[in-house]
Design a protein around this motif. Structure first.
Motif, mmCIF file in Angstrom:
data_model
loop_
_atom_site.group_PDB
_atom_site.id
_atom_site.type_symbol
_atom_site.label_atom_id
_atom_site.label_comp_id
_atom_site.label_asym_id
_atom_site.label_seq_id
_atom_site.Cartn_x
_atom_site.Cartn_y
_atom_site.Cartn_z
ATOM 1 N N ILE A 85 69.151 102.691 56.771
ATOM 2 C CA ILE A 85 68.589 101.348 56.602
ATOM 3 C C ILE A 85 69.601 100.417 55.928
ATOM 4 C CG2 ILE A 85 66.765 100.012 55.467
ATOM 5 C CD1 ILE A 85 64.976 102.512 55.753
ATOM 6 N N VAL A 86 70.250 100.918 54.864
ATOM 7 C CA VAL A 86 71.264 100.118 54.172
ATOM 8 C C VAL A 86 72.410 99.776 55.111
ATOM 9 C CG1 VAL A 86 72.969 100.142 52.316
ATOM 10 C CG2 VAL A 86 70.686 101.040 51.907
ATOM 11 N N ARG A 87 72.806 100.725 55.947
ATOM 12 C CA ARG A 87 73.903 100.492 56.890
ATOM 13 C C ARG A 87 73.546 99.409 57.897
ATOM 14 N NH1 ARG A 87 78.296 103.583 57.943
ATOM 15 N NH2 ARG A 87 79.313 103.307 59.963
ATOM 16 N N LYS A 88 72.271 99.351 58.303
ATOM 17 C CA LYS A 88 71.845 98.314 59.248
ATOM 18 C C LYS A 88 71.859 96.931 58.593
ATOM 19 C CE LYS A 88 70.942 100.589 63.058
ATOM 20 N NZ LYS A 88 71.666 100.281 64.329
ATOM 21 N N VAL A 89 71.491 96.888 57.294
ATOM 22 C CA VAL A 89 71.453 95.614 56.590
ATOM 23 C C VAL A 89 72.869 95.161 56.210
ATOM 24 C CG1 VAL A 89 70.599 94.423 54.536
ATOM 25 C CG2 VAL A 89 69.145 96.072 55.720
ATOM 26 N N ASN A 90 73.635 96.058 55.590
ATOM 27 C CA ASN A 90 75.002 95.733 55.179
ATOM 28 C C ASN A 90 75.838 97.002 55.255
ATOM 29 O OD1 ASN A 90 77.408 94.997 53.915
ATOM 30 N ND2 ASN A 90 76.382 93.646 52.463
ATOM 31 N N LYS A 91 76.682 97.092 56.235
ATOM 32 C CA LYS A 91 77.450 98.306 56.509
ATOM 33 C C LYS A 91 78.360 98.679 55.334
ATOM 34 C CE LYS A 91 80.346 100.380 60.105
ATOM 35 N NZ LYS A 91 81.022 100.141 61.399
ATOM 36 N N GLU A 92 78.864 97.683 54.610
ATOM 37 C CA GLU A 92 79.802 97.959 53.524
ATOM 38 C C GLU A 92 79.145 98.641 52.327
ATOM 39 O OE1 GLU A 92 81.738 94.355 52.487
ATOM 40 O OE2 GLU A 92 82.829 94.176 54.390
ATOM 41 N N ASN A 93 77.836 98.463 52.171
ATOM 42 C CA ASN A 93 77.138 99.038 51.022
ATOM 43 C C ASN A 93 76.650 100.451 51.262
ATOM 44 O OD1 ASN A 93 77.467 96.736 49.473
ATOM 45 N ND2 ASN A 93 75.526 95.828 50.127
#
Length: 323
Positions: free
Chosen positions: A312-320
């Motif tokens: 989910i985090v990767r979909k929102v912001n890949k760098e995080n």
């Protein structure tokens, strides 16, 4: 012609392998000091984390001390069935998830707030407040349980004495399950907020000061600096810490849930978690296979949760994302 091409390709392949091996050995020699420092840590992880994983086979066996691990009878998924068909399975799973979610949310919010406040103080003041916040982290839950008992004792407890002064009736805290989610949350926060604050404060210390200087020149207030500089640049650390905590959401601090509640049966409705349930089941029945099965269940669910949240985090912001 084709034979020459084949021979040439094979020679190139051999040379690449030799070059790759030479490069690896060259890098090992170059960083032998760092590798030497890492060896004890790697050995610790292998011995205490990976080698015990062979014992997971006990989750599928009816363990018998006389027959040993490999000689015990294979029972398939019966150990898992014992837990999931028990009356307490849903209750302890619910308590484990909800209480740990509350711990994660409250502790992170308060820790980030404290870290932001410490970031604005002088170095001398920071040392004083850091020591004050960090001290409870070193206390054993056994010690904390005695302090808690002094506060919540039905007859002589400090809180009941205060309630009497204001005309309220005494509360038998160790028989009233409804109060304990709040009590456990406060105790967990008090004990762990200093450690989490230190981590987030360290992340804030790593931010380039020039950002704040430029913001101050532009007339940004402290709140604007926090909202537009401190929080965004600390967000990768916040997400990393949260992901690691989510991965352990099916594990509970056994010492807190067992000692702080005095293992009171009247409190099981809101305080009984998977770890305390397994401990009591193992103490009463001695069923090692069932305990191993539940441990495997906790690990698998934690792994799935980390993968899911990271996705989910990767979909929102890949760098995080972690990976």
């Amino acid at each position: 012609m084709s034979d020459r091409v084949g021979i040439l390709n094979s020679e190139i392949h051999v040379n690449k392998n030799r070059l790759g091996k030479n490069t690896v050995w060259r890098e090992i020699k170059r960083h032998k000091g760092l590798i030497g420092l890492a060896v004890p840590g790697l050995l610790f992880v292998i011995v205490f984390q990976y080698l015990p994983m062979f014992g997971l086979v006990l989750a599928f066996k009816d363990f018998n001390f006389g027959k040993g691990i490999w000689g015990s009878d294979w029972v398939g998924l019966n150990n898992f069935k014992f837990f999931f068909t028990s009356d307490a399975a849903l209750q302890v799973t619910r308590n484990t998830i909800l209480l740990n979610l509350g711990f994660i949310f409250i502790t992170n919010v308060v820790s980030i707030s404290f870290a932001l406040m410490l970031f604005e103080l002088s170095r001398k003041a920071v040392k004083l407040y850091q020591t004050t916040l960090f001290f409870p982290y070193f206390l054993s839950w056994v010690v904390v349980s005695y302090v808690t008992y002094a506060l919540l004792n039905p007859q002589l407890g400090v809180i009941n004495n205060v309630l009497r002064q204001f005309g309220f009736t005494d509360i038998n805290w160790y028989m009233e399950a409804k109060y304990w989610p709040i009590i456990l949350s406060l105790a967990y926060l008090w004990k762990n907020v200093g450690y989490s604050t230190l981590i987030f404060y360290t992340g804030l210390m790593g931010i380039d000061k020039s950002y704040y200087e430029a913001a101050a020149i532009d007339g940004a207030s402290k709140w604007q600096q926090v909202r537009n500089i401190s929080l965004p640049l600390t967000m990768p650390l916040i997400i990393l810490i949260t992901l690691l905590q989510v991965g352990k959401i099916f594990y509970s601090d056994f010492g807190m849930f067992y000692f702080l509640t005095a293992d009171s049966g009247a409190l099981y409705a809101t305080t009984d978690v998977i770890d305390t349930y397994v401990y009591r089941a193992l103490r009463v029945s001695g069923d090692i296979g069932m305990a191993t099965a539940i441990g495997l269940y906790q690990s698998l669910v934690g792994f799935v949760l980390v993968i899911t949240v990271n996705f989910i985090v990767r979909k929102v912001n890949k760098e995080n994302a972690i990976f």
